[in-house]
Write an enzyme that holds these catalytic residues in place. Structure first.
Site, short mmCIF file in Angstrom:
data_model
loop_
_atom_site.label_atom_id
_atom_site.label_comp_id
_atom_site.label_asym_id
_atom_site.label_seq_id
_atom_site.Cartn_x
_atom_site.Cartn_y
_atom_site.Cartn_z
CG ASP A 1 -1.95 -1.01 1.30
OD1 ASP A 1 -2.12 -1.72 0.30
OD2 ASP A 1 -2.60 -1.13 2.35
NE ARG A 26 -3.92 -0.75 -4.34
CZ ARG A 26 -3.50 -1.43 -3.28
NH1 ARG A 26 -3.57 -2.73 -3.23
NH2 ARG A 26 -3.00 -0.79 -2.24
N GLY A 59 -5.83 8.51 -4.04
CA GLY A 59 -5.08 8.96 -2.86
C GLY A 59 -6.04 9.30 -1.74
CB ALA A 60 -6.99 7.44 1.07
CG HIS A 116 -14.86 2.56 -5.51
ND1 HIS A 116 -14.00 3.23 -4.69
CD2 HIS A 116 -14.81 1.26 -5.14
CE1 HIS A 116 -13.44 2.39 -3.85
NE2 HIS A 116 -13.91 1.19 -4.10
#
Ligand SMILES: Cc1cc2nc3c(=O)[nH]c(=O)nc-3n(C[C@H](O)[C@H](O)[C@H](O)COP(=O)(O)OP(=O)(O)OC[C@H]3O[C@@H](n4cnc5c(N)ncnc54)[C@H](O)[C@@H]3O)c2cc1C
Length: 310
Positions: free
Chosen positions: A132, A182, A186-187, A230
Site C-alpha cells: 500500500d 495499483r 489517494g486517501a 470506484h
C-alpha cells in the site's frame, strides 16, 4: 478539498479519536458496510461469497503506524499464516500490506526483513504481494523497499497515488523495473505543495497515468497495471482508451473496495474486465474507516442512521 473531507481526514489522524472512536456502538455498526468482520475467517467467508460472481480478492488486515516491535512481528506472522491458509484452500487472494504496519516507523531494516519474509512466502505459495501507499513522507522509502523486494521476487506491486505531482515519474520508474502498480486517487490529507488540491485535476491525472500504464503492458517485463477506483466514468474512459489501443477487456484490471459499487463489479465481470475486490478486516479499523467516510461524506449519513436505528 471540501471542509467535511478535511475534518474527517483530521479525525482519522487524531490519536484521541483513534482510541475512542472504535468503541462507539453506532460507528461499530456502520463499519459493517465496508468490512465483513474483524477476523481472517470473516475475510475468507466474504472472499468465498464473491468467487461465484467471478471476482477474486485482495486482502488486508487493518492497522498502521505500529510503534511496538512485537506488534510488527505479530502482523508478519499473521500474514505468513494467512498465505499458508490460502495456499491450502487453493484460494486466489492476494495480500496488500502497509509498511508502517510492519514496523517502518521503528526501524527500516526490521521492516524490510518483515516484508522480505512475506515476499518469500508469497513467492513460495504462488501468490502476489501488494504494498500500500501511505502519506507522502513514506513514498520514497516505500518505493525503495519495493525495488529491493523486486530484485529477489518477481511478483510484487505497489500502490501509487494520482493526487501527487510526482507520480508520473514514479510510475515510469516502476514500469521500467517491471513492478506492478495499483493506481488510486489517494486517501490522505496532503498539502497543495505536493498534491493537486482539486478533485477534477486528480481525476484527469488518473486518466493520464492510466494511458501510460496501458502502454506499459506492452513491455512484458512483469509490470501489471491495476486501476483501484470506484469511479465508473473514469473506468469507462480507460476502457475506451484500451479498446482504441487494441487491448482486450481482460487487459483492464480494476480493484474496488468491499461494499462499494457491488452492482458495477458484476457488470464489469460480465464485460470481461478483470475485477478484484479488496477485503479489509481486523481490529484497527477506525482510521481506515474514517478515510472511507472522507471519500464520500454522504457516508456519514450511514453512521447517523446507525445511531438512530438502534
Ligand atoms: C483497491 C483499492 C486500494 C486502495 N489502496 C490505497 C492505498 O494504498 N493508498 C491510498 O492512499 N489510497 C488507497 N485507496 C483509496 C483511494 O485512494 C481513494 O481514496 C478511493 O478509492 C476513493 O476514490 P475513487 O477512485 O473511488 O473515486 P471517487 O471520485 O472518490 O469516487 C467515485 C465514486 O465511487 C463511489 N465511492 C467512492 N468512495 C466511496 C466510499 N468510500 N463509499 C461509497 N462510495 C464510494 C461514489 O459513487 C463516488 O462518486 C485504495 C482504493 C482501492 C479501491
Amino acid at each position: 478539498m471540501s471542509m467535511m473531507r478535511s475534518v474527517l481526514l483530521a479525525i482519522s489522524e487524531n490519536r484521541w479519536m483513534r482510541e475512542r472512536g472504535p468503541k462507539l456502538w453506532f460507528v461499530k455498526r456502520a463499519v459493517r458496510k465496508f468490512m465483513p468482520g474483524e477476523e481472517f475467517a470473516d475475510m475468507l467467508r466474504a472472499a468465498d461469497g464473491l468467487v461465484p460472481a467471478g471476482i477474486h480478492t485482495v486482502f488486508t488486515r487493518l492497522g498502521e503506524s505500529v510503534t511496538d516491535e512485537a506488534e510488527a512481528t505479530a502482523v508478519r506472522e499473521h500474514y505468513l499464516d494467512a498465505l499458508d491458509q490460502l495456499k491450502a484452500r487453493g484460494m486466489l487472494s492476494e495480500p496488500s500490506i502497509k509498511l508502517t504496519q510492519l514496523g517502518l516507523d521503528i526501524d527500516k531494516d526490521r521492516c524490510f526483513a518483515n516484508l522480505r519474509a512475506l515476499a518469500e512466502r508469497a513467492h513460495a505459495t504462488g501468490n502476489y504481494l501488494w504494498i500500500d501507499m501511505e502519506q507522502t513522507s513514506y513514498v520514497d522509502v516505500t518505493l525503495d523497499l519495493t525495488r529491493r523486494i523486486k530484485a529477489e521476487f518477481p511478483r510484487v506491486g505497489v500502490c501509487l497515488q494520482a493526487y501527487l505531482f510526482r507520480t508520473m515519474d514514479d510510475l515510469k520508474a516502476m514500469i521500467e523495473a517491471g513492478i506492478g502498480v495499483r493506481l488510486v486517487k489517494g486517501a490522505y490529507k496532503e498539502p497543495a505543495s505536493v498534491a493537486f488540491p482539486k478533485k477534477a485535476d486528480v481525476d484527469e491525472n488518473f486518466f493520464t497515468l492510466a494511458v501510460v500504464m496501458l502502454e506499459g503492458l506492452g513491455r512484458k517485463n512483469g509490470f501489471r497495471p491495476v486501476f483501484g477506483t470506484h469511479d465508473l466514468a473514469l473506468i469507462t474512459r480507460i476502457r475506451a482508451h484500451a479498446e482504441r489501443a487494441g487491448l482486450a477487456n481482460r487487459d483492464v484490471e480494476v480493484h474496488m473496495l468491499y461494499g462499494i459499487q457491488r452492482g458495477a463489479q458484476d457488470q464489469l465481470v460480465k464485460d470481461g474486465v478483470n475485477v478484484r475486490v479488496l477485503v479489509a478486516y481486523g481490529a484497527y479499523w477506525f482510521a481506515w474507516y474514517v478515510r472511507r467516510l472522507a471519500e464520500r461524506p454522504a457516508n456519514v449519513w450511514f453512521v447517523v442512521r446507525s445511531m438512530i436505528a438502534r
